[in-house]
Write an enzyme that holds these catalytic residues in place. Structure first.
Site, PDB file in Angstrom:
ATOM      1  N   GLY A 192      -0.726  -5.135   0.062  1.00  0.00           N
ATOM      2  CA  GLY A 192      -1.724  -4.911  -0.981  1.00  0.00           C
ATOM      3  C   GLY A 192      -1.303  -5.474  -2.334  1.00  0.00           C
ATOM      4  O   GLY A 192      -2.141  -5.872  -3.148  1.00  0.00           O
ATOM      5  N   ALA A 239       0.850  -1.191   0.000  1.00  0.00           N
ATOM      6  CA  ALA A 239       0.000   0.000   0.000  1.00  0.00           C
ATOM      7  C   ALA A 239       0.884   1.239   0.000  1.00  0.00           C
ATOM      8  O   ALA A 239       2.072   1.169   0.300  1.00  0.00           O
ATOM      9  CB  ALA A 239      -0.874  -0.002   1.246  1.00  0.00           C
ATOM     10  N   GLU A 255      -2.254  -8.979  -2.270  1.00  0.00           N
ATOM     11  CA  GLU A 255      -3.723  -9.048  -2.311  1.00  0.00           C
ATOM     12  C   GLU A 255      -4.238  -8.854  -3.744  1.00  0.00           C
ATOM     13  O   GLU A 255      -5.197  -9.500  -4.161  1.00  0.00           O
ATOM     14  CB  GLU A 255      -4.328  -8.012  -1.354  1.00  0.00           C
ATOM     15  N   GLU A 259       1.669  -6.815   6.954  1.00  0.00           N
ATOM     16  CA  GLU A 259       0.936  -5.722   7.633  1.00  0.00           C
ATOM     17  C   GLU A 259       1.045  -5.773   9.153  1.00  0.00           C
ATOM     18  O   GLU A 259       1.029  -4.734   9.823  1.00  0.00           O
ATOM     19  CB  GLU A 259      -0.557  -5.779   7.248  1.00  0.00           C
TER      20      GLU A 259
END
Length: 698
Positions: free
Chosen positions: A102, A63, A105, A125
């Site tokens: 992310g 992210a 993901e 994370e």
């Protein structure tokens, strides 16, 4: 079309490429670009299959954490992932570099994944006090099964491509991301392989649905070391939702868990620590563009505990070492300990079986200081007295090549003094490693008065190369960490004279989150060291001296402030110590009182913060965050409290200044008076963080 994501068509294959240097982070622009290009590829009748890949050195590395704490910008990542997952055409993630957070993901929402053999894939994370917030906890267990998913999500460490292939996270290992991804899509189309949406595939979690202990045992193993942390447990719960709930419900619960953590004090502290570590590598007052000197070989003087640990750190990073001792016996002992340490790590599976031999081959053990000639960096790790250090540095002048950096591993001695004993003070600095040096991450880099900018840059860069966190500090007694620790030590000793017991003080400190209290730490280090030093300086410390006079030197003698059963390191309270304290207080005519846990916590922590304020005033540390880095990585300060200066801001500087003034008066100790900087910030209602913000603005 987007500036950072583009779509190209190679006949029936659409190639979506993210190009947002340096790490293709999932900023709003990248999310929007992926969404736009995937939609365009789906709408183009000529495109039959889609590759999602990245330009530059890595796949999407996570992210964009600069967006945290700001109002969300569309599109949300989950909307992008839905578009990918619901594509009627196969979407393949072609991964190189790292697919983290992310980034992984996004790859999990694709129907298939392929990766180059050096790629690393993970959901880290938890290290920022968070859990994956875009389906990672729901899709990863379905891709690799709950056991590996728990290891990756609750532990936060990435896995390599070979392990990813073995566990079904990727379909195959490819040569290059774009070409390999394209070839894989063509193969899918030729074979007419059905799309695999992880959200619909429960085959890998079926066993854990039938027997939940598969999941709970994996969680128990991974959360053993998570004392005080919230995120690992919340992350484990989220993986549990993948087993217990339908996909969309699990996704909703994951999101709730993520939003709760992102607003928590712990995650704010952990994200602060992440940025503080990066900030610490920036050296104040060094001209832009200052180049590092080359370091191809390091010489280390002294093969004792510190020298051996430092040598291991360099060999772990593949840097050749000349390890120098004064006699064959000491050298043999030092080399043997390193060999044993590595073999024990290999036996536990921590490093490959052939690593000990390879790493030992990088260390050339020799006798005699004249062997430093081919080293680009010399680190002295000899006995901690000024006379010995000066003698060593004086001798180095004769043998070291021009331009080599000369570093002392002293933990508190004056580097300016040491530098005076050479003809090349510009090459001299401190590199204070923490024990055990092959494990502890901090390296305090001490800038002396005459240290050349390029020598400083060299020390910072080499520290990073060997996986240490460098923090540049100035010259003073004890630098940053030990100087602050001395204030805590002074108060812990005083508390015993007022009625507290060692176990009470230590319990308060460990409950706060520190790995050990001051008295257990003293026992571990050996109480005789301080005793000898006090005798040298003509200082008395009645209780500590009485313990040493009774032969209680700590763990090595089986008794110190605590007693230790044979072969055990567990500290057990000892009634003998209580008796010895009572007798000493009676002899000195001191009265005991009840000391509360709250008072102990304040007197353990606030004087250190006060000293931190003095360190900032004197310019010994450039930023409050540098002090925090020293404590996080050198002294085991709990990461979820962000470091002493960060924590002080959360407590409130006015409260801390008031309490210090109160204790200064109550205990008749003028050293507890609030430092001028602390007083000033408290009076203005400001924080230590405001200092950093002001210096950035300037």
């Amino acid at each position: 079309m987007s500036e950072v994501v583009k779509l190209e068509r190679h006949d029936e294959v659409g190639i979506v490429t993210v190009d947002s240097p340096p790490v293709n982070a999932l900023s709003a622009a990248v999310r929007g670009g992926i969404l736009e290009c995937i939609k365009a590829a789906i709408a183009d009748p000529a495109i039959k299959g889609i590759v999602l890949t990245c330009a530059g050195r890595t796949f999407i590395a996570g992210a964009d954490i600069t967006e945290f704490g700001k109002p969300p910008k569309a599109p949300a990542l989950n909307d992008v992932l839905s578009e990918i997952e619901n594509s009627p055409k196969p979407v393949v993630a072609a991964i190189h570099g790292t697919a983290l957070g992310g980034g992984l993901e996004v790859a999990l929402a694709c129907h298939f994944r392929v990766a180059v053999k050096e790629a690393r894939l993970g959901l880290p994370e938890v290290k920022l006090g968070l859990l994956p917030g875009a389906g990672g906890t729901q899709r990863l267990p379905r891709a690799v099964g709950p056991e590996l998913a728990v290891k990756m999500i609750v532990g936060g460490d990435p896995i390599g491509a070979a392990e990813a292939l073995q566990n079904g996270l990727i379909e195959e290992i490819i040569e290059g991301p774009a070409s390999g991804g394209e070839a894989f899509v063509r193969k899918l189309l030729a074979e007419k392989r059905p799309l695999r949406r992880l959200r619909d595939d429960d085959s890998k979690i079926a066993a854990a649905k039938a027997d939940r202990s598969i999941f709970t045992n994996a969680v128990a193993a991974m959360t053993k070391k998570s004392r005080g942390l919230e995120a690992p447990f919340a992350a484990a719960d989220a993986v549990g939702y993948a087993i217990d709930l339908p996909f969309d419900e699990g996704l909703k619960k994951e999101r709730e868990g993520f939003l709760k953590l992102v607003a928590s004090d712990q995650s704010k502290a952990q994200r602060y620590a992440f940025f503080a570590e990066r900030e610490a590598a920036k050296i104040a007052g060094v001209p832009d563009g200052t180049k590092s000197r080359p370091v191809n070989r390091v010489a280390i003087l002294g093969a004792g505990t510190m020298g051996g640990g430092i040598a291991m750190s360099f060999a772990n990073a593949g840097v050749p070492v000349t390890l120098i001792e004064t006699g064959e016996e000491q050298l043999k002992r030092g080399m043997g300990i390193m060999q044993k340490n590595w073999e024990a790590t290999a036996a536990r599976g921590g490093i490959p079986a052939d690593a000990p031999a390879k790493r030992m081959a990088l260390i050339n053990g020799v006798v005699g200081i004249e062997n430093v000639g081919d080293a680009d960096l010399v680190i002295e790790a000899v006995f901690e007295t000024m006379a010995v250090k000066k003698e060593v540095f004086g001798k180095l002048d004769q043998y070291v090549k021009p331009g080599a950096v000369l570093a002392s591993n002293t933990s508190y001695l004056n580097i300016d003094e040491i530098a005076k004993s050479t003809k090349r003070p510009q090459d001299v600095l401190g590199m204070h490693f923490f024990s055990p040096a092959n494990v502890m991450k901090l390296c305090e880099i001490v800038r002396a008065d005459k240290t050349a900018p390029d020598a400083l840059v060299t020390a910072v860069n080499i520290a990073r190369k060997i996986a240490k966190v460098p923090a540049v500090v100035g010259v003073c007694d004890g630098f940053v960490g030990n100087r602050m620790l001395a204030q805590r030590g002074k108060q812990s000793e005083k508390l015993l004279f007022e009625g507290a017991l060692p176990q009470q003080v230590d319990a308060v400190v460990t409950k706060f989150g520190m790995p050990m209290g001051p008295f257990a730490m003293g026992d571990l280090a050996g109480l005789d060291i301080g005793w000898r030093s006090r005798k040298d300086r003509g200082i008395k410390s009645e209780i500590a001296d009485a313990l040493c006079e009774a032969g209680r030197f700590g763990q090595k003698t089986g008794k110190g402030y605590y007693k230790y059963e044979a072969g055990s390191r567990s500290a057990l309270p000892d009634p003998e110590v209580e008796k010895l304290i009572d007798e000493t207080l009676a002899r000195l005519g001191r009265k005991k009182r009840i000391v509360s846990d709250d008072e102990i916590l304040e007197r353990m922590m606030y004087p250190m913060i006060n000293e931190g304020a003095k360190i900032l005033e004197e310019g010994i540390a450039a930023r409050p965050s540098d002090i925090d880095v020293v404590w996080l990585y050198g002294y085991g300060w709990p990461i979820y409290r962000g470091g002493p200066m960060f924590w002080a801001d959360s407590v409130g500087l006015k409260h801390i200044a008031d309490r210090l003034a109160f204790y200064a008066k109550e205990t008749n100790d003028p050293s507890l008076e609030p430092a001028p900087l602390l007083k000033k910030l408290a009076a203005e209602g400001k924080t230590f963080a405001s200092l950093a913000a002001a210096s950035k603005a300037a």
